[in-house]
Design a protein around this motif. Structure first.
Motif, short mmCIF file in Angstrom:
data_model
loop_
_atom_site.label_atom_id
_atom_site.label_comp_id
_atom_site.label_asym_id
_atom_site.label_seq_id
_atom_site.Cartn_x
_atom_site.Cartn_y
_atom_site.Cartn_z
N ALA A 81 0.83 -1.20 0.00
CA ALA A 81 0.00 0.00 0.00
C ALA A 81 0.87 1.25 0.00
O ALA A 81 0.49 2.27 -0.59
CB ALA A 81 -0.92 -0.01 1.22
N GLY A 82 2.03 1.18 0.65
CA GLY A 82 2.95 2.31 0.63
C GLY A 82 3.43 2.62 -0.78
O GLY A 82 3.40 3.78 -1.23
N GLN A 83 3.88 1.60 -1.50
CA GLN A 83 4.33 1.82 -2.88
C GLN A 83 3.17 2.26 -3.76
O GLN A 83 3.34 3.13 -4.63
CB GLN A 83 4.98 0.57 -3.45
N ASN A 84 2.00 1.68 -3.56
CA ASN A 84 0.85 2.07 -4.37
C ASN A 84 0.43 3.52 -4.11
O ASN A 84 -0.04 4.20 -5.03
CB ASN A 84 -0.32 1.12 -4.12
N LEU A 85 0.60 3.99 -2.89
CA LEU A 85 0.35 5.40 -2.60
C LEU A 85 1.31 6.28 -3.39
O LEU A 85 0.90 7.29 -3.99
CB LEU A 85 0.49 5.69 -1.11
N ALA A 86 2.59 5.91 -3.40
CA ALA A 86 3.56 6.68 -4.17
C ALA A 86 3.20 6.68 -5.65
O ALA A 86 3.33 7.71 -6.34
CB ALA A 86 4.96 6.11 -3.97
N ARG A 87 2.74 5.55 -6.17
CA ARG A 87 2.30 5.48 -7.57
C ARG A 87 1.14 6.43 -7.82
O ARG A 87 1.10 7.14 -8.84
CB ARG A 87 1.88 4.04 -7.91
N TRP A 88 0.19 6.44 -6.91
CA TRP A 88 -0.99 7.29 -7.05
C TRP A 88 -0.61 8.78 -7.05
O TRP A 88 -1.08 9.56 -7.89
CB TRP A 88 -1.97 6.99 -5.93
N LEU A 89 0.25 9.16 -6.13
CA LEU A 89 0.69 10.56 -6.05
C LEU A 89 1.41 10.98 -7.32
O LEU A 89 1.21 12.09 -7.84
CB LEU A 89 1.60 10.76 -4.83
N MET A 90 2.27 10.10 -7.84
CA MET A 90 3.05 10.41 -9.04
C MET A 90 2.17 10.44 -10.29
O MET A 90 2.42 11.22 -11.22
CB MET A 90 4.17 9.39 -9.22
N GLU A 91 1.18 9.58 -10.33
CA GLU A 91 0.34 9.46 -11.53
C GLU A 91 -0.65 10.61 -11.67
O GLU A 91 -1.04 10.97 -12.78
CB GLU A 91 -0.41 8.13 -11.48
N MET A 92 -1.04 11.20 -10.57
CA MET A 92 -2.06 12.25 -10.62
C MET A 92 -1.57 13.44 -11.44
O MET A 92 -0.46 13.93 -11.23
CB MET A 92 -2.40 12.70 -9.19
N PRO A 93 -2.36 13.90 -12.41
CA PRO A 93 -1.94 15.04 -13.23
C PRO A 93 -1.59 16.26 -12.39
O PRO A 93 -2.12 16.45 -11.28
CB PRO A 93 -3.17 15.31 -14.12
N ALA A 94 -0.73 17.11 -12.94
CA ALA A 94 -0.18 18.21 -12.16
C ALA A 94 -1.23 19.22 -11.72
O ALA A 94 -1.07 19.88 -10.69
CB ALA A 94 0.92 18.91 -12.97
N ASN A 95 -2.32 19.36 -12.49
CA ASN A 95 -3.36 20.30 -12.06
C ASN A 95 -4.18 19.74 -10.90
O ASN A 95 -4.93 20.47 -10.25
CB ASN A 95 -4.28 20.67 -13.24
N MET A 97 -2.43 17.88 -8.56
CA MET A 97 -1.42 17.60 -7.54
C MET A 97 -0.41 18.74 -7.50
O MET A 97 0.77 18.59 -7.79
CB MET A 97 -0.73 16.26 -7.82
N THR A 98 -0.91 19.92 -7.15
CA THR A 98 -0.05 21.08 -6.97
C THR A 98 0.69 20.96 -5.64
O THR A 98 0.37 20.08 -4.82
CB THR A 98 -0.89 22.37 -6.96
N PRO A 99 1.66 21.83 -5.37
CA PRO A 99 2.31 21.80 -4.06
C PRO A 99 1.32 21.88 -2.89
O PRO A 99 1.44 21.16 -1.90
CB PRO A 99 3.24 23.01 -4.11
N THR A 100 0.33 22.74 -3.03
CA THR A 100 -0.66 22.91 -1.96
C THR A 100 -1.49 21.65 -1.78
O THR A 100 -1.75 21.21 -0.65
CB THR A 100 -1.58 24.11 -2.26
N ARG A 104 -1.81 19.01 1.43
CA ARG A 104 -3.10 18.65 2.06
C ARG A 104 -3.23 17.14 2.20
O ARG A 104 -3.71 16.63 3.22
CB ARG A 104 -4.26 19.19 1.23
N HIS A 105 -2.83 16.41 1.16
CA HIS A 105 -2.88 14.95 1.25
C HIS A 105 -1.97 14.44 2.38
O HIS A 105 -2.34 13.51 3.10
CB HIS A 105 -2.45 14.33 -0.08
N ALA A 106 -0.80 15.04 2.50
CA ALA A 106 0.12 14.62 3.56
C ALA A 106 -0.48 14.85 4.94
O ALA A 106 -0.41 13.97 5.81
CB ALA A 106 1.43 15.39 3.43
#
Length: 415
Positions: A81-95, A97-100, A104-106
């Motif tokens: 689940a940890g690796q899959n979370l990283a995959r999800w964060l990376m895959e999400m388009p930049a609009n 997954m902005t810095p803000t 918030r997710h963190a």
């Protein structure tokens, strides 16, 4: 096992019973990594059914055996689940997954992981805070974008007796155009994953919390976009990093090292850690050298190298040690400043990038992991157990490193 889970998923099976095959933890990791797919932004009619995994055959064992097997199964699911979370964060388009938004997710994810005596704190520092810290190298990268930068600081403490934390630093460029030194348009969409280091850092600390590892961790994640706006840094500009060193920026597409420099300097000045790991999709050069076969690692510590190398054998997510010679530091000489952000010739690009980072930490055990080759998009054949897309590697290797430290008094004393 992996082809079986894929095949059942393709025909619409929603529950798969997985044989532990004498290693329930490994079976859970494998099956969970295989079934994962990014579908968040698709219409419901186009989504494939989600697959639930259950442990097969546990009723055949006695109570003690069943308890041990199920515990191993749950541990494997948690790591995957940890690796899959990283995959999800990376895959999400930049609009999306902005810095803000990343911050918030963190806050949300780590906030739900606390309790039971475990202290977790997440601080999302703003641009004014970073400016007061003297993080001019970090802010220089961010100034070309209308999206405000965030410096994310995570504290996980399940070992109050440990004064100095283990520090994990992750590169958080949520989209990288290259800035004024702009990238070619082909495949630029993949630069949504240029925050792979940040994704691995967040996922690793969250997994450590879910596993209740007895450790004291600090996660430092500088988050920004690298854009060619009217206020963007220009080739030849000089900035002063937090540790006082000046940097001539000859290539604005070598931005990852600029934001990591201030994060490493902050870690050094604030916590004086014995162990620092920084993770970044830093250079295309490491992809040329190693491809998707292994993460390139650079370290000043043989003990740390052996620990990470052994951990990678356990996870099957390999690492390869690269040189950190003075030769590469001399290539960073600048006409205008203390350092140039790129080497004189461009040769040995991943090595000169690591040499640059070394200028910003004095930790006796420091390792830089360049994950540009392993973290990005795979086509499904490079890593057969992962679907096409961002990989989230090497999150499980980092988790294994922390797990081994948590189980060894000698390693805890060393690091």
């Amino acid at each position: 096992m992996n082809p079986g889970v894929k095949a059942l998923q393709e025909v619409g099976i929603e529950i798969v019973s997985v044989d532990p095959c004498s290693d329930a933890e490994c079976a859970a990791e494998s099956a969970s990594l295989t079934r994962w797919q990014f579908q968040d932004l698709k219409n419901a009619a186009k989504r494939k059914p989600e697959v639930d995994l259950v442990l097969h055959g546990s009723d055949e064992y006695g109570l003690a055996r069943k308890s041990l097997t199920e515990a191993q199964w749950e541990r494997g699911l948690t790591k995957a689940a940890g690796q899959n979370l990283a995959r999800w964060l990376m895959e999400m388009p930049a609009n999306h997954m902005t810095p803000t938004i990343f911050a918030r997710h963190a806050v949300d994810l780590l906030g739900r992981a606390g309790g039971d005596g475990i202290s977790i704190k997440v601080e999302a520092h703003d641009e004014a805070w970073a400016s007061n810290q003297g993080m001019n190298s970090f802010l220089a990268v961010a100034q070309g974008s209308s999206e405000p930068p965030v410096f994310l600081e995570i504290t996980y403490n399940n070992l109050p007796s440990k004064e100095k934390p283990i520090v994990i630093v992750g590169k958080g460029i949520t989209f990288d155009t290259g800035g004024i030194s702009i990238k070619p348009s082909a495949n630029m969409d993949k630069m949504r994953g240029d925050m792979g280091g940040a994704a691995c850092t967040l996922a690793t600390i969250l997994t450590a919390a879910n596993l209740r590892l007895p450790l004291h961790l600090k996660g430092l994640i500088p988050l920004a976009e690298n854009m060619p706006g009217g206020k963007a840094i220009k080739p030849g500009d000089v900035v002063k990093a937090m540790n006082g060193k000046t940097i001539q920026i000859d290539n604005t597409d070598a931005e990852g090292r600029l934001i990591l420099a201030d994060a490493l300097a902050y870690a050094q000045q604030t916590y004086q850690p014995n162990l620092v790991l920084d993770i970044a999709t830093l250079t295309g050069a490491i992809n040329v050298a190693l491809g998707s076969s292994a993460a390139g690692v650079f370290t000043n510590s043989n003990a740390l190298w052996h620990l990470v190398h052994q951990s990678s054998f356990t996870t099957g997510d390999r690492v390869w040690r690269m040189p950190l010679w003075k030769h590469f530091q001399s290539a960073l000489e600048s006409q205008l400043a203390d350092l140039n952000n790129v080497g004189k010739t461009g040769a040995g690009g991943s090595c000169s990038a690591a040499a640059f980072l070394k200028e910003f930490t004095d930790a006796p055990h420091w390792m830089h992991l360049d994950i540009a080759g392993v973290g990005g998009v795979v086509d499904g054949s490079d890593v057969p157990y992962l679907a096409k897309g961002m990989t989230g590697r090497p999150t499980r290797t980092l988790i294994e490193v922390l797990s081994r430290i948590s189980q060894s008094e000698d390693l805890q004393n060393m690091f």
